[in-house]
Write a protein that holds these residues in place. Sequence first.
Motif, short mmCIF file in Angstrom:
data_model
loop_
_atom_site.label_atom_id
_atom_site.label_comp_id
_atom_site.label_asym_id
_atom_site.label_seq_id
_atom_site.Cartn_x
_atom_site.Cartn_y
_atom_site.Cartn_z
N GLU A 41 0.67 -0.76 0.08
CA GLU A 41 -0.04 -0.14 -0.01
C GLU A 41 0.93 1.42 -0.19
O GLU A 41 0.13 1.93 -1.01
CB GLU A 41 -0.85 0.25 1.34
CG GLU A 41 -1.81 -1.06 1.21
CD GLU A 41 -3.31 -1.48 2.37
OE1 GLU A 41 -2.21 -0.08 3.63
OE2 GLU A 41 -4.09 -1.80 2.53
N THR A 42 1.86 1.20 0.75
CA THR A 42 3.26 2.57 0.87
C THR A 42 3.30 2.92 -0.67
O THR A 42 3.59 3.38 -1.13
CB THR A 42 3.97 2.12 1.65
OG1 THR A 42 3.48 2.11 3.47
CG2 THR A 42 5.02 3.69 2.17
N ARG A 43 4.07 1.24 -1.38
CA ARG A 43 5.23 1.13 -2.21
C ARG A 43 3.37 1.73 -3.59
O ARG A 43 4.30 2.82 -4.21
CB ARG A 43 5.22 -0.12 -3.06
CG ARG A 43 5.88 0.40 -4.37
CD ARG A 43 6.28 -1.03 -4.47
NE ARG A 43 7.67 -1.93 -3.91
CZ ARG A 43 7.01 -2.99 -2.43
NH1 ARG A 43 5.70 -3.55 -2.65
NH2 ARG A 43 8.26 -3.19 -2.15
N ALA A 48 1.20 6.73 -7.24
CA ALA A 48 0.91 7.32 -7.19
C ALA A 48 0.74 8.23 -7.75
O ALA A 48 0.65 9.36 -8.05
CB ALA A 48 -0.73 7.09 -6.81
N LYS A 49 1.86 8.56 -6.73
CA LYS A 49 2.54 11.06 -6.90
C LYS A 49 3.09 10.72 -7.33
O LYS A 49 3.24 12.45 -8.28
CB LYS A 49 3.02 10.75 -4.96
CG LYS A 49 2.17 10.85 -4.14
CD LYS A 49 1.42 12.21 -3.67
CE LYS A 49 0.38 11.89 -2.64
NZ LYS A 49 -0.25 13.37 -2.70
N GLU A 120 6.58 21.28 -4.57
CA GLU A 120 6.18 20.49 -3.40
C GLU A 120 5.65 19.39 -4.07
O GLU A 120 5.90 17.92 -2.68
CB GLU A 120 4.78 20.75 -3.10
CG GLU A 120 4.35 21.24 -1.91
CD GLU A 120 3.04 21.34 -1.74
OE1 GLU A 120 1.69 21.09 -0.89
OE2 GLU A 120 2.64 22.30 -2.17
N LEU A 121 5.37 18.66 -4.63
CA LEU A 121 5.07 17.32 -5.34
C LEU A 121 6.60 16.42 -4.65
O LEU A 121 6.85 14.82 -4.32
CB LEU A 121 4.85 16.64 -6.08
CG LEU A 121 3.77 15.37 -7.11
CD1 LEU A 121 2.94 15.49 -5.24
CD2 LEU A 121 2.99 15.92 -7.83
N THR A 122 7.65 16.85 -5.46
CA THR A 122 8.71 15.83 -5.50
C THR A 122 9.58 16.03 -3.77
O THR A 122 10.35 14.71 -4.07
CB THR A 122 10.10 16.71 -6.09
OG1 THR A 122 9.36 17.02 -7.24
CG2 THR A 122 11.65 16.08 -6.13
N ALA A 123 9.09 16.55 -2.92
CA ALA A 123 9.21 16.83 -1.12
C ALA A 123 8.73 15.81 -0.90
O ALA A 123 9.50 15.11 -0.11
CB ALA A 123 9.38 18.33 -0.87
N ASP A 124 7.64 16.26 -1.57
CA ASP A 124 5.89 14.77 -1.12
C ASP A 124 6.94 12.74 -1.43
O ASP A 124 6.73 12.14 -0.13
CB ASP A 124 4.99 14.74 -0.97
CG ASP A 124 4.13 14.38 -0.61
OD1 ASP A 124 4.46 13.75 0.76
OD2 ASP A 124 2.95 13.61 -1.32
N ILE A 125 7.42 13.06 -2.69
CA ILE A 125 7.77 11.83 -3.03
C ILE A 125 9.19 11.70 -2.18
O ILE A 125 9.68 10.62 -2.04
CB ILE A 125 8.10 11.83 -4.40
CG1 ILE A 125 6.62 12.47 -5.14
CG2 ILE A 125 8.71 10.14 -4.61
CD1 ILE A 125 6.12 12.45 -7.17
#
Length: 237
Positions: A41-43, A48-49, A120-125
């Motif tokens: 689920e985490t993967r 998805a991100k 922001e998305l890159t940092a989240d990933i």
Amino acid sequence: MRKNLFMLEELQELDLKIDGRQGGRQTLLDQMVELDQQVEETRLAVDAKRGELALLEEEKEGLEANLVTEDENIARSEVRQKEIKTQKEYQAVVKEITAARKLKAELEEQILQKSAQAEELTADIAAREADLASLEENMASRKAEIQEGLDRIDRELAADAAAKETTVKAIPASLVKRYLALRERRQGIAIVEARAGNCSGCNMNLPPQLYNSLFRGDDLVLCPHCQRMLFLRQDAQ
């Protein structure tokens, strides 16, 4: 018969022990599956991100391509502006340039927004990937512990199975067959002790004549209420 009944009680204790170990084994297997699901689920969330980021980059590239087109349109219009002879044509070109510059400003603003979102998305990933790596490391350790537990239970089950085989061979086959049928119908408890005039399986009072048969120990006696096999310990006599 009394000896056979005590052997049946021993068999039942082994069966209950095996039932408990198998239940514990299934619990460990379920935990193993749950750990795999957590990692998966985490993967999937990370994937998805990544998909969101790829789509965002694609949209940004489209905006950048449109921006290049508008720059080219403005450049062409400015060249034409220098060659125009009439006021009407001049005003039309000025209008085109104004509209193109407005669209260019809008595109630049959208590109800035997409860039900020991508950052922001890159940092989240990156954070999610770090969490995934940590989770996988912890899960590997936990799964190793679970596997140790499974190996231990398997060894215990093998020993129990050997002891059960020896015990079954010492009991008449017809009695074992009856025991197994009762065990299936009575939630694993086929033979119980008669104690203080009562059946310890259903706690119902036993008729005196039936209790007397138990004292003699010559025949198989069933509880008239729950139909379980009854036995009486020597010390109770």
